[in-house]
Write an enzyme that holds these catalytic residues in place. Structure first.
Site, PDB file in Angstrom:
ATOM      1  N   SER A   1      26.004   6.436  -6.877  1.00 45.33           N
ATOM      2  CA  SER A   1      26.645   6.909  -8.106  1.00 45.33           C
ATOM      3  C   SER A   1      26.994   5.789  -9.071  1.00 45.33           C
ATOM      4  O   SER A   1      27.217   6.038 -10.256  1.00 45.33           O
ATOM      5  CB  SER A   1      27.907   7.717  -7.778  1.00 45.33           C
ATOM      6  OG  SER A   1      28.863   6.904  -7.119  1.00 45.33           O
TER       7      SER A   1
ATOM      8  N   TYR B   1      35.080  -6.405   6.704  1.00 44.26           N
ATOM      9  CA  TYR B   1      33.867  -6.238   5.898  1.00 44.26           C
ATOM     10  C   TYR B   1      32.763  -7.185   6.359  1.00 44.26           C
ATOM     11  O   TYR B   1      31.605  -6.773   6.538  1.00 44.26           O
ATOM     12  CB  TYR B   1      34.215  -6.487   4.431  1.00 44.26           C
ATOM     13  CG  TYR B   1      33.071  -6.275   3.474  1.00 44.26           C
ATOM     14  CD1 TYR B   1      32.670  -4.990   3.112  1.00 44.26           C
ATOM     15  CD2 TYR B   1      32.402  -7.363   2.903  1.00 44.26           C
ATOM     16  CE1 TYR B   1      31.620  -4.794   2.219  1.00 44.26           C
ATOM     17  CE2 TYR B   1      31.362  -7.173   2.008  1.00 44.26           C
ATOM     18  CZ  TYR B   1      30.972  -5.889   1.671  1.00 44.26           C
ATOM     19  OH  TYR B   1      29.934  -5.691   0.790  1.00 44.26           O
TER      20      TYR B   1
END
Length: 245
Positions: free
Chosen positions: A15, A152
């Site tokens: 997106s 992460y």
């Protein structure tokens, strides 16, 4: 909407940012793109941007049922995707001493286990076709590490190990599995940094500039193309010389 002779590519997290650029580039390359977003408005935005070249669907890669339903819908509407780009990812930054179990597991379940879910769901279709392309998005921090991003960085290092292992499992079926590890890229996320933080990263980069989302998209495009047919299990570093692996 007709897919015709175009191969179907599933791009997660399409997106905005890097995912949006990848979806647009692969559409320009002639693939039919199904892009995922975590919300219905996000999926609608993907569909609008792609037009006749693709569609948007709502999918949460951290949720088994959402992935299963989303993949089933794509296969029913458009056919089995033969190209998969695992781009969806999140950050929950904190020093490890202060990192909550939720911050750790949330990043792990999206960035690493999410890639596992999608690979597992789409591999049968690729194996039947005896052709497939999987590209997993890693990060320069997989090799460098980064204070405050142990969760992460660990997921991205795991993504690269997943890439190498899966490449060995499915290579005999004509499926390649590679990773792209971006460096300091100009996205919404990096625009939230202060001018001083951004300049410090640019100063550490050999090319003296931030990368663009198109720099990453072009690397993915190459790995999906026939020009990269003899390339598998590799990580392509797109970091402008921020780090030499």
């Amino acid at each position: 909407m007709s897919v015709g002779e175009r191969k179907v590519a599933l791009v997660t997290g399409a997106s905005r940012g890097i995912g949006r650029a990848i979806a647009a580039q692969l559409a320009a390359d002639g693939l039919f793109i199904v892009g995922t977003a975590t919300t219905a408005p996000g999926a609608a935005g993907i569909a609008k941007s792609l037009g006749d070249a693709g569609a948007g669907i709502e999918m949460r890669v951290e949720d088994d049922a959402s992935v299963e339903q989303g993949v089933a819908d794509v296969q029913e509407r458009f056919g089995a995707p033969l190209v998969l780009v695992n781009n969806a990812g999140v950050t929950r930054d904190n020093l490890l001493l202060r990192m909550t179990p939720e911050q750790w597991s949330g990043v792990l379940d999206t960035n690493l286990t999410g890639a596992y879910r999608l690979c597992r769901a789409l591999l049968r279709g690729m194996m039947r076709a005896r052709w497939g392309r999987i590209v997993n998005l890693s990060s320069v921090v997989a090799r460098m590490g980064n204070a405050g991003q142990a969760n992460y960085a660990a997921t991205k290092a795991g993504v690269e190990a997943l890439t190498r292992s899966l490449a060995q499992e499915v290579g005999s079926r004509g499926i390649t599995v590679n990773a792209v590890a971006p460096g300091f890229i100009d996205t919404d996320m990096t625009r939230e940094l202060s001018d001083e933080q951004r300049q410090a990263m640019v100063d550490r980069t050999a090319l003296g500039r931030m990368g663009s989302v198109d720099d990453v998209a072009h690397a993915v495009s190459f790995l999906v193309s026939d020009a990269a047919a003899y390339l598998t299990g590799e990580t392509l570093h797109v970091n402008g010389g921020l780090h030499f692996a």
